[in-house]
Design a protein around this motif. Structure first.
Motif, PDB file in Angstrom:
ATOM      1  N   ARG A  37       0.831  -1.200   0.000  1.00 21.57           N
ATOM      2  CA  ARG A  37       0.000   0.000   0.000  1.00 21.57           C
ATOM      3  C   ARG A  37       0.871   1.259   0.000  1.00 21.57           C
ATOM      4  O   ARG A  37       0.617   2.210  -0.743  1.00 21.57           O
ATOM      5  CB  ARG A  37      -0.918  -0.010   1.226  1.00 21.57           C
ATOM      6  CG  ARG A  37      -1.976   1.059   1.210  1.00 21.57           C
ATOM      7  CD  ARG A  37      -2.935   0.961   2.408  1.00 21.57           C
ATOM      8  NE  ARG A  37      -3.437  -0.390   2.620  1.00 21.57           N
ATOM      9  CZ  ARG A  37      -3.138  -1.149   3.680  1.00 21.57           C
ATOM     10  NH1 ARG A  37      -2.354  -0.693   4.622  1.00 21.57           N
ATOM     11  NH2 ARG A  37      -3.647  -2.356   3.803  1.00 21.57           N
ATOM     12  N   ALA A  38       1.914   1.266   0.821  1.00 18.88           N
ATOM     13  CA  ALA A  38       2.814   2.419   0.875  1.00 18.88           C
ATOM     14  C   ALA A  38       3.545   2.598  -0.453  1.00 18.88           C
ATOM     15  O   ALA A  38       3.747   3.731  -0.908  1.00 18.88           O
ATOM     16  CB  ALA A  38       3.817   2.247   2.010  1.00 18.88           C
ATOM     17  N   LEU A  43       4.089   5.727  -5.527  1.00 20.27           N
ATOM     18  CA  LEU A  43       4.019   5.862  -6.985  1.00 20.27           C
ATOM     19  C   LEU A  43       3.003   6.924  -7.381  1.00 20.27           C
ATOM     20  O   LEU A  43       3.249   7.721  -8.291  1.00 20.27           O
ATOM     21  CB  LEU A  43       3.638   4.523  -7.627  1.00 20.27           C
ATOM     22  CG  LEU A  43       4.704   3.443  -7.636  1.00 20.27           C
ATOM     23  CD1 LEU A  43       4.137   2.168  -8.260  1.00 20.27           C
ATOM     24  CD2 LEU A  43       5.927   3.889  -8.402  1.00 20.27           C
ATOM     25  N   THR A  44       1.876   6.943  -6.699  1.00 21.05           N
ATOM     26  CA  THR A  44       0.839   7.924  -7.012  1.00 21.05           C
ATOM     27  C   THR A  44       1.332   9.341  -6.710  1.00 21.05           C
ATOM     28  O   THR A  44       1.137  10.241  -7.506  1.00 21.05           O
ATOM     29  CB  THR A  44      -0.435   7.630  -6.194  1.00 21.05           C
ATOM     30  OG1 THR A  44      -0.853   6.301  -6.461  1.00 21.05           O
ATOM     31  CG2 THR A  44      -1.555   8.584  -6.559  1.00 21.05           C
ATOM     32  N   LYS A  45       1.972   9.511  -5.557  1.00 23.75           N
ATOM     33  CA  LYS A  45       2.482  10.835  -5.200  1.00 23.75           C
ATOM     34  C   LYS A  45       3.557  11.290  -6.170  1.00 23.75           C
ATOM     35  O   LYS A  45       3.624  12.449  -6.525  1.00 23.75           O
ATOM     36  CB  LYS A  45       3.028  10.832  -3.778  1.00 23.75           C
ATOM     37  CG  LYS A  45       1.951  10.775  -2.731  1.00 23.75           C
ATOM     38  CD  LYS A  45       2.530  10.824  -1.346  1.00 23.75           C
ATOM     39  CE  LYS A  45       1.430  10.733  -0.302  1.00 23.75           C
ATOM     40  NZ  LYS A  45       1.978  10.746   1.062  1.00 23.75           N
ATOM     41  N   LYS A  46       4.406  10.352  -6.612  1.00 22.63           N
ATOM     42  CA  LYS A  46       5.442  10.714  -7.572  1.00 22.63           C
ATOM     43  C   LYS A  46       4.805  11.183  -8.876  1.00 22.63           C
ATOM     44  O   LYS A  46       5.231  12.163  -9.462  1.00 22.63           O
ATOM     45  CB  LYS A  46       6.368   9.525  -7.830  1.00 22.63           C
ATOM     46  CG  LYS A  46       7.489   9.846  -8.773  1.00 22.63           C
ATOM     47  CD  LYS A  46       8.393   8.658  -8.992  1.00 22.63           C
ATOM     48  CE  LYS A  46       9.490   9.025  -9.981  1.00 22.63           C
ATOM     49  NZ  LYS A  46      10.316   7.887 -10.334  1.00 22.63           N
ATOM     50  N   GLU A  50       5.184  14.956 -10.462  1.00 20.93           N
ATOM     51  CA  GLU A  50       5.669  15.199 -11.822  1.00 20.93           C
ATOM     52  C   GLU A  50       4.657  16.009 -12.616  1.00 20.93           C
ATOM     53  O   GLU A  50       5.016  16.892 -13.377  1.00 20.93           O
ATOM     54  CB  GLU A  50       5.973  13.878 -12.514  1.00 20.93           C
ATOM     55  CG  GLU A  50       7.198  13.178 -11.968  1.00 20.93           C
ATOM     56  CD  GLU A  50       7.428  11.824 -12.613  1.00 20.93           C
ATOM     57  OE1 GLU A  50       6.585  11.401 -13.436  1.00 20.93           O
ATOM     58  OE2 GLU A  50       8.445  11.190 -12.303  1.00 20.93           O
ATOM     59  N   THR A  51       3.368  15.724 -12.430  1.00 22.70           N
ATOM     60  CA  THR A  51       2.329  16.474 -13.126  1.00 22.70           C
ATOM     61  C   THR A  51       2.324  17.921 -12.654  1.00 22.70           C
ATOM     62  O   THR A  51       2.208  18.845 -13.452  1.00 22.70           O
ATOM     63  CB  THR A  51       0.944  15.840 -12.873  1.00 22.70           C
ATOM     64  OG1 THR A  51       0.993  14.468 -13.252  1.00 22.70           O
ATOM     65  CG2 THR A  51      -0.135  16.538 -13.671  1.00 22.70           C
ATOM     66  N   ALA A  52       2.484  18.143 -11.351  1.00 22.71           N
ATOM     67  CA  ALA A  52       2.505  19.504 -10.817  1.00 22.71           C
ATOM     68  C   ALA A  52       3.731  20.256 -11.333  1.00 22.71           C
ATOM     69  O   ALA A  52       3.638  21.448 -11.657  1.00 22.71           O
ATOM     70  CB  ALA A  52       2.507  19.471  -9.293  1.00 22.71           C
ATOM     71  N   GLU A  53       4.883  19.581 -11.425  1.00 19.24           N
ATOM     72  CA  GLU A  53       6.085  20.243 -11.939  1.00 19.24           C
ATOM     73  C   GLU A  53       5.904  20.629 -13.396  1.00 19.24           C
ATOM     74  O   GLU A  53       6.325  21.706 -13.812  1.00 19.24           O
ATOM     75  CB  GLU A  53       7.290  19.317 -11.791  1.00 19.24           C
ATOM     76  CG  GLU A  53       7.761  19.145 -10.365  1.00 19.24           C
ATOM     77  CD  GLU A  53       8.893  18.145 -10.255  1.00 19.24           C
ATOM     78  OE1 GLU A  53       9.393  17.685 -11.305  1.00 19.24           O
ATOM     79  OE2 GLU A  53       9.273  17.815  -9.124  1.00 19.24           O
ATOM     80  N   LYS A  54       5.270  19.788 -14.190  1.00 19.79           N
ATOM     81  CA  LYS A  54       5.043  20.106 -15.600  1.00 19.79           C
ATOM     82  C   LYS A  54       4.116  21.306 -15.720  1.00 19.79           C
ATOM     83  O   LYS A  54       4.308  22.164 -16.563  1.00 19.79           O
ATOM     84  CB  LYS A  54       4.444  18.910 -16.329  1.00 19.79           C
ATOM     85  CG  LYS A  54       5.423  17.794 -16.570  1.00 19.79           C
ATOM     86  CD  LYS A  54       4.761  16.641 -17.290  1.00 19.79           C
ATOM     87  CE  LYS A  54       5.712  15.473 -17.464  1.00 19.79           C
ATOM     88  NZ  LYS A  54       5.053  14.321 -18.088  1.00 19.79           N
TER      89      LYS A  54
END
Length: 62
Positions: A37-38, A43-46, A50-54
């Motif tokens: 689960r962790a 993976l989801t947070k990563k 990445e989406t926020a950085e783009k």
């Protein structure tokens, strides 16, 4: 390549049960589940990071 069948899997499961006992197996399974689960949350947070950085690096459109 050798693939284990049902009898082999049952023997392996019985040996694991004899070695660890039912109480310890449930504890191990719980820890394994929380680890998975962790890992998925990581993976989801990563992906979100990445989406926020783009989004931050793309200039706003007029």
């Amino acid at each position: 390549m050798w693939r284990p069948g049902l009898p082999e899997l049952l023997i392996i499961l019985v040996l694991i049960l004899l070695l660890f006992g039912p109480g310890r197996i449930t504890k191990i399974a719980g820890e394994l589940g929380s680890g998975i689960r962790a890992f998925r949350e990581g993976l989801t947070k990563k992906g979100e990071d990445e989406t926020a950085e783009k989004d931050e690096t793309t200039p706003p459109s007029p």
